[in-house]
Design an enzyme around this catalytic site. Structure first.
Site, PDB file in Angstrom:
ATOM      1  N   LYS A  84       0.773  -1.215   0.029  1.00 47.74           N
ATOM      2  CA  LYS A  84       0.016   0.027  -0.033  1.00 47.74           C
ATOM      3  C   LYS A  84       0.850   1.297   0.008  1.00 47.74           C
ATOM      4  CE  LYS A  84      -1.644   0.935   4.872  1.00 47.74           C
ATOM      5  NZ  LYS A  84      -2.415   1.583   5.481  1.00 47.74           N
ATOM      6  N   ASP A  85       2.087   1.263   0.218  1.00 45.08           N
ATOM      7  CA  ASP A  85       2.940   2.277   0.316  1.00 45.08           C
ATOM      8  C   ASP A  85       3.723   2.498  -0.998  1.00 45.08           C
ATOM      9  OD1 ASP A  85       2.364   2.953   2.928  1.00 45.08           O
ATOM     10  OD2 ASP A  85       3.977   1.681   3.781  1.00 45.08           O
ATOM     11  N   THR A 131      -5.510   9.201  13.847  1.00 41.28           N
ATOM     12  CA  THR A 131      -5.091   8.682  12.448  1.00 41.28           C
ATOM     13  C   THR A 131      -4.906   9.827  11.836  1.00 41.28           C
ATOM     14  OG1 THR A 131      -5.948   7.511  10.695  1.00 41.28           O
ATOM     15  CG2 THR A 131      -7.613   8.897  11.780  1.00 41.28           C
ATOM     16  N   SER A 133      -4.485   9.087   8.536  1.00 38.66           N
ATOM     17  CA  SER A 133      -5.190   8.499   7.293  1.00 38.66           C
ATOM     18  C   SER A 133      -6.435   9.214   6.858  1.00 38.66           C
ATOM     19  CB  SER A 133      -5.308   7.015   7.379  1.00 38.66           C
ATOM     20  OG  SER A 133      -6.457   6.503   6.450  1.00 38.66           O
ATOM     21  N   ARG A 135      -8.546   8.435   4.506  1.00 42.33           N
ATOM     22  CA  ARG A 135      -9.337   7.407   4.359  1.00 42.33           C
ATOM     23  C   ARG A 135      -9.984   7.129   5.410  1.00 42.33           C
ATOM     24  NH1 ARG A 135      -8.803   2.293   5.195  1.00 42.33           N
ATOM     25  NH2 ARG A 135      -6.453   2.568   5.675  1.00 42.33           N
ATOM     26  N   ARG A 136      -9.449   6.651   6.602  1.00 44.04           N
ATOM     27  CA  ARG A 136     -10.016   6.274   7.816  1.00 44.04           C
ATOM     28  C   ARG A 136     -10.682   7.444   8.446  1.00 44.04           C
ATOM     29  NH1 ARG A 136      -4.057   3.427   9.534  1.00 44.04           N
ATOM     30  NH2 ARG A 136      -4.424   1.685   8.418  1.00 44.04           N
ATOM     31  N   ARG A 153       1.452  10.639  14.071  1.00 35.14           N
ATOM     32  CA  ARG A 153       2.388  10.242  13.298  1.00 35.14           C
ATOM     33  C   ARG A 153       3.654   9.414  13.832  1.00 35.14           C
ATOM     34  NH1 ARG A 153       4.856  11.662   8.660  1.00 35.14           N
ATOM     35  NH2 ARG A 153       5.712   9.648   8.946  1.00 35.14           N
ATOM     36  N   ARG A 159       3.632   5.610  17.824  1.00 35.38           N
ATOM     37  CA  ARG A 159       2.216   5.810  17.975  1.00 35.38           C
ATOM     38  C   ARG A 159       1.553   5.175  19.299  1.00 35.38           C
ATOM     39  NH1 ARG A 159      -0.205   6.156  12.154  1.00 35.38           N
ATOM     40  NH2 ARG A 159       1.660   6.752  11.301  1.00 35.38           N
ATOM     41  N   CYS A 247      -1.815   8.256  -1.107  1.00 35.55           N
ATOM     42  CA  CYS A 247      -2.333   8.457   0.373  1.00 35.55           C
ATOM     43  C   CYS A 247      -2.834   9.842   0.533  1.00 35.55           C
ATOM     44  CB  CYS A 247      -1.191   7.990   1.162  1.00 35.55           C
ATOM     45  SG  CYS A 247       0.205   8.945   1.129  1.00 35.55           S
TER      46      CYS A 247
HETATM   47  C1  DPM Z   1      -0.663   4.297   3.716  1.00 38.47           C
HETATM   48  C2  DPM Z   1      -1.758   4.755   4.686  1.00 38.47           C
HETATM   49  C3  DPM Z   1      -1.031   4.614   5.921  1.00 38.47           C
HETATM   50  C4  DPM Z   1       0.257   3.905   5.638  1.00 38.47           C
HETATM   51  C5  DPM Z   1      -2.933   5.454   4.488  1.00 38.47           C
HETATM   52  C6  DPM Z   1      -4.047   4.825   4.558  1.00 38.47           C
HETATM   53  C7  DPM Z   1      -1.635   5.022   7.243  1.00 38.47           C
HETATM   54  C8  DPM Z   1      -1.450   6.296   7.752  1.00 38.47           C
HETATM   55  C9  DPM Z   1      -1.578   6.752   9.355  1.00 38.47           C
HETATM   56  C10 DPM Z   1      -0.837   4.722   2.263  1.00 38.47           C
HETATM   57  N1  DPM Z   1       0.390   3.783   4.460  1.00 38.47           N
HETATM   58  O1  DPM Z   1      -4.077   3.500   4.769  1.00 38.47           O
HETATM   59  O2  DPM Z   1      -5.074   5.410   4.369  1.00 38.47           O
HETATM   60  O3  DPM Z   1      -2.371   5.660   9.922  1.00 38.47           O
HETATM   61  O4  DPM Z   1      -1.117   7.776   9.453  1.00 38.47           O
HETATM   62  C11 DPM Z   1       1.338   1.807   6.697  1.00 38.47           C
HETATM   63  C12 DPM Z   1       0.897   0.862   7.513  1.00 38.47           C
HETATM   64  C13 DPM Z   1       1.195  -0.362   6.934  1.00 38.47           C
HETATM   65  C14 DPM Z   1       1.815  -0.160   5.638  1.00 38.47           C
HETATM   66  C15 DPM Z   1       0.604   1.170   9.051  1.00 38.47           C
HETATM   67  C16 DPM Z   1      -1.050   1.129   8.991  1.00 38.47           C
HETATM   68  C17 DPM Z   1       1.144  -2.013   7.734  1.00 38.47           C
HETATM   69  C18 DPM Z   1       0.099  -2.605   7.242  1.00 38.47           C
HETATM   70  C19 DPM Z   1       0.323  -3.223   5.681  1.00 38.47           C
HETATM   71  C20 DPM Z   1       1.189   3.280   6.588  1.00 38.47           C
HETATM   72  N2  DPM Z   1       1.813   1.313   5.496  1.00 38.47           N
HETATM   73  O5  DPM Z   1      -1.724   1.450   8.056  1.00 38.47           O
HETATM   74  O6  DPM Z   1      -1.391   1.303  10.260  1.00 38.47           O
HETATM   75  O7  DPM Z   1       1.203  -3.914   5.379  1.00 38.47           O
HETATM   76  O8  DPM Z   1      -0.500  -2.831   4.676  1.00 38.47           O
END
Ligand code: DPM
Length: 378
Positions: A84-85, A131, A133, A135-136, A153, A159, A247
């Site tokens: 997802k990154d 959060t 995110s 999206r969330r 962050r 966190r 994102c």
């Molecule tokens: C991206 C988002 C977040 C990460 C945006 C989203 C969360 C950011 C936040 C694109 N990358 O999800 O809407 O909560 O501030 C990230 C995490 C993981 C991969 C941590 C998480 C682990 C899970 C995985 C950060 N990237 O989302 O809690 O492998 O998918």
């Protein structure tokens, strides 16, 4: 084909990144006991900028750029990422050589210790949910308009510390997959279903990026390419690519492979969550998802779908269906008010990026003005 006895693997330095890197290495070691792996870890821009929300930094490949440069310079042979990154468009010459079997794609709620055992619906009005995110926050604001959503962050360890010690957040939202990988499943109070919060495109899947001109690494990685995950992620990434999302916008997804069919639900929301639109598409997959059809290899390297290699494990015909389903959901959305919702959300985030930059510049000037003046006498 060049063979190697030592494979060099790039990783971010965070605990989660290293755990993910080692998971992939251990699987490959089991299948290839004669190979050895060397991990080369480094910091990325995303690791250094800890005070601003990801969406406000205004760069796409925050967590991947430094690692991709190392790949291009052949300092490393592959890099493990949370898919997802990874932006939907990869740099020329690089591609996703495999996607490992997906863990839970869902989001989970972690409560402040004083709320242990509670669910989001039990929290009082005005509770602060951490959060960063969009999206969330957007989706949860629709279900829980009486909560406040605030940025949090830092890496997962930071966190948790902020949640437990700052007494500011009632709860934070994190990916269930990350919590399991870090060994903290007992902190999960609740897993959010798709009707509460659809997940991010490719959430919970780990991807391995490599050079498209490196057949040795590509063939190594193809051993752990997971067909069902690949099909879902191709559909989800094709969907996001068409929306030109990342994102920086509240876009969410839910996909399933069931009874020979692939279905995808996609959602687009306004930043405040007040507007939103969800569309769905479904198509039959060619008979077997494990057909052994050779991928088309062109002079430019292997054929790819939203950055993902077409391998011997999943037929090109299957990936074409997956890609089509993703595009279809995006097109359905773009034919509705979602088009405007998305454009507004993008404009809002772009404005936030500029405001963040101005805030940073002002802070820098203030710090410089306050520095003791050098008076030239030594
Ligand atoms: C991206 C988002 C977040 C990460 C945006 C989203 C969360 C950011 C936040 C694109 N990358 O999800 O809407 O909560 O501030 C990230 C995490 C993981 C991969 C941590 C998480 C682990 C899970 C995985 C950060 N990237 O989302 O809690 O492998 O998918």
């Amino acid at each position: 084909m060049e063979t190697k006895s030592v494979v060099k693997v790039g990783s971010r330095k965070s605990q989660l990144a290293l755990i993910q890197t080692n998971t992939i290495i251990n699987q490959l070691k089991k299948l290839n006991p004669n190979l050895s792996f060397e991990v080369i870890s480094m910091q990325t821009t995303g690791d250094k900028v800890l005070d601003a929300a990801l969406s406000k930094i205004g760069e796409k490949n925050l967590f991947t750029r430094e690692l991709e440069l190392a790949l291009e310079k052949k300092e490393v042979d592959f890099v493990v990422h949370s898919l997802k990154d990874l932006p939907t468009a990869l740099p020329e010459g690089l591609l996703i050589g495999c996607i490992y079997k997906r863990d839970s794609p869902y989001d989970a709620v972690v409560m402040h210790p004083s709320n242990a055992g509670k669910k989001l619906e039990d929290l009082p009005e005005g509770s602060v949910i951490g959060t960063s995110s969009l999206r969330r926050a957007a989706q949860l604001a629709r279900k829980f308009p009486h909560f406040k959503f605030e940025n949090i962050r830092g890496n997962l360890n930071t966190r948790f510390r902020k949640l437990d010690e700052d007494n500011k957040y009632s709860a934070i939202i994190l990916a269930e997959a990350g919590l399991h990988r870090m060994g903290w499943p007992d902190r999960i109070s609740q897993v959010l279903d798709k009707d509460t919060c659809m997940y991010a495109v490719s959430q919970g899947a780990m991807a391995v990026e490599c050079r498209n001109s490196d057949p040795f690494t590509l063939s190594l990685l193809s051993q752990i390419h997971h067909p069902e995950t690949v099909i879902q992620c191709v559909a989800e990434r094709a969907f996001l690519k068409k929306l030109e999302g990342g994102c920086s916008v509240p876009v969410s997804a839910f996909s399933e492979v069931k009874d020979g069919k692939l279905s995808l639900t996609g959602g687009v929301f306004s930043i405040d969550g007040k507007q939103g639109r969800i569309e769905y598409a479904c198509d039959s997959l060619p008979e077997s998802i494990e057909e052994k059809e050779k991928p088309t290899v062109s002079p430019n390297g292997p054929r790819e779908f939203a950055g993902i290699v077409g391998s011997e494990k999943v037929s090109i015909a299957t990936l074409e269906v997956a890609q089509r389903v993703g595009l279809q959901v995006a097109e359905l959305l773009l034919n509705t008010e979602a088009k405007e919702i998305l454009a507004n959300a993008k404009a809002e985030t772009a404005a936030a990026v500029i405001a963040e930059k101005q805030r940073k510049d002002a802070e820098k000037m203030k710090n410089e003005a306050e520095k003791p003046q050098a008076n030239g006498i030594s």
